[in-house]
Motif scaffolding. Structure first.
Motif: not given
Length: 263
Positions: A99-101, A104, A112, A115, A126, A131, A133, A149, A232, A258
């Protein structure tokens, strides 16, 4: 002459019709929340965690180093759903997805990034406003991985950031207590020479939520330079009875993917 009068009248009419729509669209833009305006919970004392019970302890689970760049910009962090129930016995997926941030925060976002790998049968929820997920094993959400994020935050160090999250947790999780913690200042000479400071924190907690004993891990990262703080947060949780297995099967890989994506 009449021809020009007609053209001028038509032009003013078009402008009058278009103004309401423009004003409405402008209002929507102005009302969007700014990512550099976090609102931490009221009543929190910087640098101080809420009163916690350190009397209980248990062997630490296998862990890795605290997360690289980790945070949140909102005081509306909702960790648990009041209608959740414990769910065990979910099969370990053979396929993982990425999942690519940016999905979001948008491709134009300056801070931000990253992945995360997640099991294909998990739910992806999301939250653009916060911000964040949320990756949940199922609809109950008791086994969950929440990634806030990277963004600008009000907290000047990672421990203060953890304290704010714990304060929010304490409103829904009873008998909350720390069972393991790691706090580090990882500022190197090059960073320090510019007056910057870089800290990370990892806290494992336990508490009771509607009859279910939960284990919750919070990892935060904050980079501070003058009056600006970038950070974050990651929060992953599961019922205590299955937490170590969930960490081994899921959370460890999700964290590693991540961190690697930020290098």
């Amino acid at each position: 002459m009449n021809k020009w009068k007609y053209i001028l009248f038509a032009g003013f009419l078009l402008i009058a019709i278009s103004l309401p729509g423009y004003a409405q669209n402008s209002g929507n833009i102005l009302n969007l929340p700014g990512m550099n305006q976090p609102t931490p919970p009221t009543g929190q004392t910087p640098g101080q965690l809420p009163t916690l019970d350190f009397s209980q302890s248990q062997p630490a689970i296998p862990t890795q180093q605290p997360a690289l760049p980790i945070p949140s910009t909102s005081d509306q962090i909702q960790i648990l759903n009041p209608n959740q129930s414990q769910n065990q016995g979910q099969p370990i997926p053979a396929v993982w997805k990425k999942y690519n941030l940016k999905d979001v925060v948008g491709t134009m976002d300056q801070v931000g990034r990253g992945q995360i790998e997640y099991p294909e049968n998990w739910q992806v929820i999301p939250d653009n406003f916060n911000r964040m997920v949320s990756l949940n094993e199922d609809a109950n959400g008791l086994v969950s991985f929440r990634l806030y994020i990277m963004s600008y935050v009000r907290y000047s160090n990672a421990t203060d950031y953890v304290a704010a999250i714990v304060q929010m947790l304490s409103s829904t999780v009873s008998n909350i207590r720390v069972i393991n913690k790691d706090e580090q200042n990882i500022t190197n000479q090059a960073v320090a020479s510019y007056g910057a400071n870089e800290t990370i924190a990892r806290y494992e907690l336990q508490g009771n939520f509607q009859g279910t004993e939960m284990t919750i891990c919070i990892e935060t990262w904050v980079y501070s330079l003058y009056e600006s703080n970038l950070g974050n947060a990651i929060i992953y949780l599961a019922p205590t009875s299955v937490y170590q297995q969930k960490y081994k099967d899921f959370f460890s890989r999700m964290m590693t993917s991540y961190k690697n994506s930020l290098k």
